[in-house]
Design a protein around this motif. Sequence first.
Motif, PDB file in Angstrom:
ATOM      1  N   ALA A 216       0.832  -1.203   0.000  1.00 47.19           N
ATOM      2  CA  ALA A 216       0.000   0.000   0.000  1.00 47.19           C
ATOM      3  C   ALA A 216       0.871   1.259   0.000  1.00 47.19           C
ATOM      4  CB  ALA A 216      -0.924  -0.004   1.213  1.00 47.19           C
ATOM      5  N   VAL A 217       2.003   1.206   0.693  1.00 48.99           N
ATOM      6  CA  VAL A 217       2.918   2.350   0.721  1.00 48.99           C
ATOM      7  C   VAL A 217       3.641   2.494  -0.614  1.00 48.99           C
ATOM      8  CG1 VAL A 217       5.031   3.257   1.769  1.00 48.99           C
ATOM      9  CG2 VAL A 217       3.240   2.276   3.215  1.00 48.99           C
ATOM     10  N   ILE A 218       4.131   1.387  -1.149  1.00 55.24           N
ATOM     11  CA  ILE A 218       4.929   1.439  -2.380  1.00 55.24           C
ATOM     12  C   ILE A 218       4.055   1.687  -3.603  1.00 55.24           C
ATOM     13  CG2 ILE A 218       6.480   0.121  -3.870  1.00 55.24           C
ATOM     14  CD1 ILE A 218       7.363  -1.427  -1.362  1.00 55.24           C
ATOM     15  N   ASP A 219       2.911   1.014  -3.657  1.00 53.92           N
ATOM     16  CA  ASP A 219       2.002   1.093  -4.807  1.00 53.92           C
ATOM     17  C   ASP A 219       2.760   0.858  -6.116  1.00 53.92           C
ATOM     18  OD1 ASP A 219      -0.343   1.394  -6.227  1.00 53.92           O
ATOM     19  OD2 ASP A 219      -0.205   3.586  -6.314  1.00 53.92           O
ATOM     20  N   PRO A 220       3.361  -0.327  -6.280  1.00 56.75           N
ATOM     21  CA  PRO A 220       4.205  -0.564  -7.459  1.00 56.75           C
ATOM     22  C   PRO A 220       3.395  -0.655  -8.748  1.00 56.75           C
ATOM     23  CG  PRO A 220       3.898  -2.596  -6.229  1.00 56.75           C
ATOM     24  CD  PRO A 220       3.262  -1.509  -5.408  1.00 56.75           C
TER      25      PRO A 220
END
Length: 278
Positions: A216-220
């Motif tokens: 959720a933080v990275i959202d690759p």
Amino acid sequence: MNLRTLLREALTAARTAPVPSALVLLVVAAMCFAAVATVGRQAATEAAVAAELSGPAARVLTVTDSGGTGFLTGATVATLAGLDSAEAALARDMPVDTVNAAIGAGGTRVAVTHVVGTVDRGVELTRGRLPGPGEVVVPEAKLAELGLAQPSGALESGDGRQWAVVGAFEALTPFEDLADYAIAVPAAPASLVVQQVRVLAPDTAGTRAMQDSALAVIDPDPRSSQVQTARALAAGNATITGELAGLGRSLLLLILGAGAFFVAIVVLADVLIRRRDL
């Protein structure tokens, strides 16, 4: 007939038929030895597999910027390291080849990579100190290859950049690949564009929460990134451990059954021989 009488009769029968008694004793001893050895080995195998499936290497989420888009930065890594569900978050940028500055271009090459995140969780210093900007620590195993008797001197890249060697280290699980690099730290960690980030969950139970939070933080972007999920979340893990446990039980029952069969054969043969002699 009480137990004492039964034991006395059994002892008398064993003394009068030493060969069958010895055969029964031998078969029972072999059966017990095989059962203990097999169960012990199977238990050790189960423990080793369970440790492998739940160890640190199985609790790591790896995200790689395969497209070179720069969506992974030091600021992202700092956020990941601060997650309650993460034990560690470590990232590195694109490495650059260097040599011992005192030897020059003919020396052994080692790649220097800048690392951000929980560096102390990825490496253990064996000598010296952690690096500052413009400094590196070198894997203990590569000091001799670089011609360094002590963690001192400097490494130089092809474009003339230099890093002072201030220490040596051993890589920790599950970041063993860091043993292939000399590690530097950037002057501005938050703005560093990194190539790969790895996030470690504190335990198997928390792996799912770590992975969901980290992604959720990275959202690759799936078009320009590679995501290697934690192996501890693989659906087949429980099946593997269950099959190993079932195999151990089956082997034990097979050994006990075979031993009981041979004991029965020996006893039956002895009874038939005695009956014929009557």
